[in-house]
Structures are given as structure tokens and as C-alpha cells.
Enzyme design. Structure first.
Site, PDB file in Angstrom:
ATOM      1  N   ASN A 121      41.470  25.038  47.349  1.00 24.85           N
ATOM      2  CA  ASN A 121      41.153  25.856  48.311  1.00 24.85           C
ATOM      3  C   ASN A 121      40.397  25.347  49.727  1.00 24.85           C
ATOM      4  O   ASN A 121      39.892  23.978  49.337  1.00 24.85           O
ATOM      5  CB  ASN A 121      40.123  26.838  47.753  1.00 24.85           C
ATOM      6  CG  ASN A 121      40.480  28.093  46.880  1.00 24.85           C
ATOM      7  OD1 ASN A 121      41.596  28.605  47.461  1.00 24.85           O
ATOM      8  ND2 ASN A 121      40.108  28.243  45.697  1.00 24.85           N
ATOM      9  N   HIS A 129      43.129  35.182  49.938  1.00 23.65           N
ATOM     10  CA  HIS A 129      42.034  35.919  49.768  1.00 23.65           C
ATOM     11  C   HIS A 129      41.717  36.986  51.072  1.00 23.65           C
ATOM     12  O   HIS A 129      40.474  37.383  51.083  1.00 23.65           O
ATOM     13  CB  HIS A 129      40.627  34.850  49.752  1.00 23.65           C
ATOM     14  CG  HIS A 129      40.762  34.068  48.485  1.00 23.65           C
ATOM     15  ND1 HIS A 129      40.077  33.141  48.263  1.00 23.65           N
ATOM     16  CD2 HIS A 129      41.776  33.924  47.444  1.00 23.65           C
ATOM     17  CE1 HIS A 129      40.142  32.539  46.950  1.00 23.65           C
ATOM     18  NE2 HIS A 129      41.204  32.958  46.643  1.00 23.65           N
ATOM     19  N   CYS A 131      47.600  30.994  44.720  1.00 21.88           N
ATOM     20  CA  CYS A 131      46.682  31.821  44.259  1.00 21.88           C
ATOM     21  C   CYS A 131      46.590  33.112  43.084  1.00 21.88           C
ATOM     22  O   CYS A 131      47.761  33.402  42.930  1.00 21.88           O
ATOM     23  CB  CYS A 131      45.918  32.382  45.372  1.00 21.88           C
ATOM     24  SG  CYS A 131      44.369  33.321  45.092  1.00 21.88           S
ATOM     25  N   TYR A 160      38.390  39.986  47.262  1.00 20.11           N
ATOM     26  CA  TYR A 160      37.693  39.131  48.268  1.00 20.11           C
ATOM     27  C   TYR A 160      37.302  40.096  49.417  1.00 20.11           C
ATOM     28  O   TYR A 160      36.385  39.615  50.143  1.00 20.11           O
ATOM     29  CB  TYR A 160      38.443  37.853  48.597  1.00 20.11           C
ATOM     30  CG  TYR A 160      38.281  36.853  47.576  1.00 20.11           C
ATOM     31  CD1 TYR A 160      37.331  35.856  47.784  1.00 20.11           C
ATOM     32  CD2 TYR A 160      39.056  36.389  46.627  1.00 20.11           C
ATOM     33  CE1 TYR A 160      37.138  34.720  46.821  1.00 20.11           C
ATOM     34  CE2 TYR A 160      38.867  35.715  45.666  1.00 20.11           C
ATOM     35  CZ  TYR A 160      37.941  34.953  45.919  1.00 20.11           C
ATOM     36  OH  TYR A 160      37.817  33.683  44.943  1.00 20.11           O
ATOM     37  N   ARG A 186      30.327  21.985  46.539  1.00 19.35           N
ATOM     38  CA  ARG A 186      30.333  23.284  46.451  1.00 19.35           C
ATOM     39  C   ARG A 186      28.858  24.087  46.303  1.00 19.35           C
ATOM     40  O   ARG A 186      28.697  25.248  47.125  1.00 19.35           O
ATOM     41  CB  ARG A 186      31.234  23.990  45.303  1.00 19.35           C
ATOM     42  CG  ARG A 186      31.447  25.475  45.052  1.00 19.35           C
ATOM     43  CD  ARG A 186      32.419  26.071  44.205  1.00 19.35           C
ATOM     44  NE  ARG A 186      32.079  27.402  43.642  1.00 19.35           N
ATOM     45  CZ  ARG A 186      32.795  27.940  42.793  1.00 19.35           C
ATOM     46  NH1 ARG A 186      33.657  27.242  42.066  1.00 19.35           N
ATOM     47  NH2 ARG A 186      32.858  29.169  42.606  1.00 19.35           N
TER      48      ARG A 186
END
Ligand code: NAD
Ligand code: G6P
Ligand code: MN
Length: 433
Positions: A147, A199, A169, A253, A93
Site C-alpha cells: 500500500n 480504496h 486489493c 473506505y 504506520r
């Protein structure tokens, strides 16, 4: 009793899942919880698994907790499988966030170039899980939080070996909680209709005691001094007339798209000063695991609320409960559209309010999205589909097409630079390329 399997069991979120099952045990009789991880997560699995055992013991419940690195052993005859794993752990990440930022593009876990790469690493593995499921537990439901959950659900609908898949989510639940806070009402009086993609979801209507309330809500929403975002996203305020113009409530988001420059600048600043979100999370996670090691701890510690994903495990337990008990209540999930969103293809994954039945989610009809936001949603869907195809085929040109079409990139030459650098950085986790 029910057998639940959680893949990525070493996650710091697991205590929330365990708490959710303990809380619901009288209606949802879980008898076995199998936490599955891999060699790299062995230590985390051990620590979190022992906490899970203490939690169950404290609750005085007869839930067997199994810790294993053998996924196939765990999946045998499972009733529900949840997935919460991170290929390459937080170090991957960090690369997803830092490499795009270095080139002046947004670096984020689920959006832009980073989201694309998380998808490329994750999709083949989730598809592999469905292959095992089709053989070992063909009737089980797969509930995926891994994700990018929307892209993963899209890929599973096309490439998965079982069609009993649901993406989940915490963003929609967070939006309902935020609405309750703004209205200063108990959350049980409020419900939002959700329509969009993961998102990339909008609150399309809000009901107070069952009565539509959107017009009034928008005025209170744009005026309120309440945090309207998740722990991992800066709470920049929306321009009120813009919200009036679209007539729907954006999700946290959407700031990456409607406040592109502001978000990029603030992220570049963080990158230069104290590191990206992944680096913050790394510290947070270390603190959490120190707490989890304490043998006197036998509850979910409140520090877990500092993670952006707070409440998602509880949402999973609530969803499993509703499927098992055929409650037919309404919950927002990622599932096949089936005509619910008029602007998205019938067989695409959408995030939408659904009636939850024992045969799975049944999407509520949401009609069209407002014209002003429709194009962006369709573009993200096209991006997700292209990315999913690239993930399964390892086709370089398709990956470049996906990268270039992402609204946070939109530059073909730079997209290739990003793609090449990220393919190299992540090559250990991208055998298909
Ligand atoms: P994490 O870094 O703690 O990873 C969880 C575990 O997955 C680790 O113990 C790791 O060893 C394990 N793992 C890695 N590859 C695996 C594999 N192939 N099979 C089995 N286990 C494997 O991650 P986290 O912070 O707990 O997040 C887990 C996932 O959930 C991430 O993908 C994250 O993006 C996602 N998430 C989703 C939501 C949502 O709203 N849907 C919210 C929060 C987090
Ligand atoms: C939530 C999202 C998740 C995301 C997470 C990041 O907002 O719904 O999908 O992965 O937060 O949280 P973190 O604490 O890891 O930055
Ligand atoms: Mn999410």
C-alpha cells in the site's frame, strides 16, 4: 514448474499465500517459492518461512521454500513476483496514524496524510524492484499489494522499468462476499462490475446469475443488517437515500470521505483510549507469530481473518492462476485504464473489472461514473499523481501540494505543519527528501 518470489516474505499474511498455492497446485505447478525480506525482518521471515515449509510438507507437495535477504538472488528467472512489504514496519504506520490525529486530521494507513507518507516511503523501493526485474526476470509479472496500492500502481506505470505490473486489493472481493451475504446466495452466482481507484472503488453494477440487479440490490443493501466493511474500518451505516442518490455501491473506505466527521471522531477516541489501528495490529501480529512458532502448526490459523487484508493473498494466487492458464475470467485489479473509465486519463491506474489473459488484464469498458462521485475520484487521482511525482523527485513543494490537495487535509498551513513533522519522523526512510 513456476518460480514465485514474494518480497516482504516475513509478512504474517504469507501462510495465506502458501495455502493458495497448495490449493491450486494441480493447475498452477509452483515449484519454488522465494520469500525475501530485509535484516529488520529476519526473525519474522524465519518463523513464517518454517511454517510455510511445514504447510507444504503436510500437503505432500514438492514446492521448495527459499528464505533469503538477497533480493537479486531471488529474482533471477522468476515467473511471478509479489510484493507485500512495509517500509519501516508497523512503527512507521503508528506515526502515519498518530501524527495527523494529533493535529485533528484523519490518521489512516492508506488515506490522507498517512497514505501520502506510506507512498513516499514505498514508491522508490518498488520502482527499484522493477529495475532489478527488468534485468533479472524481464518476462515476469509484478503483482503488488504494498500500500497505497493505487498510488504505487500509478507510480509504476509512469516510472517502473517493467510495464508488467498489476496492483491488487482485497476490497472488491470483500464487497462481492458482502453482497452474497446480503442476498443469501452462493458467491458463485454473483458478480460486481467495479470501477474507480484503489480504496476509492464503486460497485457499478451487480449481476445475479448474469442478470443486472443493481436497483433491487440497493434496496436490500441499505436495509440489510450485514457487516459491509473490512476488519480495519468501523461499520458505520450509510444513509439509504444517499446510496439511492449515487446509484452505485461505495467501498468501505468511502466512509473516510462521506462520513468524515464520524470517522475522525471515532479515530480520535481510539487514539486517546487504546491506540490506533496500527497498535491493535501490532498486538494481533505478536499473537499470530506466537502461533506460527508452534512446530505442530501446519495450516493457516483462523486468527489471520482478524486482519483487514484477509483473502488478499488468495486473490493473488487466483490472479496468477488465471494469467498462467489464460482463463479469461473476470477479476477486479489495478491496471492501466486504457479508456475503460471515461472520466480518468487513458494511461492512469484504475481499479476495474478486467478479463484476465496470459498477456495480462484487459479492462472492461465502464463508461462514466455517476456525476455525483466523479469529482472526488478525479481529485484522488490527481493527488496520487502528484504524490508519485513527489516520491520520485523528492520535491518538497510537490509533496506539500499533494498533502494540501488530499480531501482529508485541504488546509495549506496545517498541511505544511503535518508535512514537516512527518518528514522529520520518517527521515530514515525518505532519503530522496
Ligand atoms: P509487515 O509489517 O508484516 O511487513 C511485511 C514484511 O516486509 C516485514 O517482514 C518487513 O521486514 C518487510 N520489509 C520491509 N521493508 C522491506 C524491503 N525494502 N524489502 C523487503 N522486505 C521488506 O506488513 P503486512 O501487514 O504484512 O503488510 C504488508 C504490506 O501489504 C503493507 O504495505 C500493507 O499495507 C499491504 N497490504 C495490502 C493489502 C491490499 O489490499 N492491497 C491488504 C493488506 C496489507
Ligand atoms: C484491507 C485493505 C488493505 C489494508 C488492510 C489493513 O482492508 O484492503 O489495503 O492495508 O486491510 O488491515 P490491518 O489489519 O493491517 O489494519
Ligand atoms: Mn487494500
Amino acid at each position: 514448474g513456476l518460480k514465485i518470489v514474494t518480497i516482504g516474505g516475513g509478512s504474517s499474511y504469507t501462510p495465506e499465500l502458501v495455502e493458495g498455492f497448495i490449493k491450486r497446485h494441480s493447475e498452477l505447478p509452483v515449484s519454488e517459492l522465494w520469500l525475501v525480506d530485509i535484516e529488520d525482518g529476519r526473525e519474522k521471515l524465519e518463523i513464517v518461512g518454517n511454517l510455510a515449509k511445514r504447510m507444504v510438507k503436510k500437503a505432500g507437495l514438492d514446492i521448495e521454500i527459499h528464505l533469503t535477504l538477497d533480493r537479486r538472488e531471488a529474482l533471477k528467472d522468476a515467473d511471478f513476483v509479489t510484493t507485500q512489504f512495509r517500509v519501516g514496519l508497523l512503527d512507521a504506520r503508528i506515526k502515519d496514524e498518530r501524527i495527523p490525529l494529533k493535529h485533528g486530521y484523519m490518521g489512516q494507513e492508506t488515506n490522507g496524510a498517512g497514505g501520502l507518507f506510506k507512498g513516499l516511503r514505498t514508491i522508490p523501493i518498488v520502482v527499484g524492484i522493477t529495475k532489478d526485474m527488468a534485468e533479472l526476470c524481464p518476462d515476469a509479472w509484478l503483482i503488488n499489494f504494498t500500500n497505497p496500492a493505487g498510488m504505487v500502481t500509478e507510480a509504476l506505470l509512469k516510472y517502473g522499468y517493467t510495464k508488467k505490473v498489476i496492483g491488487l486489493c482485497n476490497v472488491p472481493i470483500g464487497m462481492e462476499r458482502m453482497a452474497a451475504e446480503i442476498l443469501e446466495m452462493d458467491p458463485s452466482r454473483i458478480r460486481m462490475d467495479f470501477a474507480g481507484l484503489n480504496h476509492m472503488v464503486f460497485g457499478k453494477e451487480i449481476y445475479v446469475d448474469g442478470k443486472p440487479f443493481m436497483k433491487e440490490f440497493i434496496e436490500k443493501y441499505t436495509d440489510a443488517n450485514v457487516v459491509t466493511t473490512m476488519k480495519n474500518i468501523k461499520d458505520f451505516k450509510w444513509e439509504p437515500d444517499f446510496i439511492r442518490g449515487i446509484g452505485v455501491i461505495p467501498c468501505p473506505y468511502h466512509r473516510y470521505y462521506f462520513k468524515k466527521r464520524e470517522m475522525l471522531e471515532s479515530e480520535l477516541k481510539a487514539y486517546a483510549e487504546n491506540g490506533t489501528r496500527a497498535e491493535t495490529v501490532k498486538k494481533l501480529e505478536e499473537e499470530l507469530f506466537e502461533l506460527y512458532k508452534d512446530e505442530t502448526l501446519d495450516i493457516k490459523p483462523p486468527q489471520l481473518q482478524e486482519r483487514g487484508g484477509a483473502y488478499y493473498s488468495d486473490a493473488a494466487c487466483r490472479l496468477i492462476n488465471s494469467i498462467y492458464n489464460d482463463t479469461m475470467d473476470i477479476q477486479p485489479v489495478n491496471t492501466m485504464n486504457r479508456g475503460a473509465l471515461a472520466d480518468i486519463a487513458y494511461d492512469s491506474a484504475v481499479e476495474v473489472s478486467c478479463i484476465i489473459t496470459k498477456n495480462g488484464p484487459v479492462p472492461l469498458s465502464m463508461g462514466h461514473l455517476p456525476t455525483a462521485v466523479r469529482g472526488l475520484v478525479q481529485q484522488i487521482k490527481a493527488f496520487e499523481q502528484t504524490a508519485a511525482d513527489a516520491a520520485m523527485t523528492g520535491d518538497y513543494n510537490l509533496a506539500l501540494a499533494a498533502m494540501t490537495m488530499n480531501p482529508l487535509v485541504q488546509e495549506d498551513v496545517d498541511a505544511k505543519v503535518l508535512l514537516d513533522e512527518m518528514l522529520e519522523a520518517h527521515k530514515d526512510h525518505l532519503p530522496q527528501f
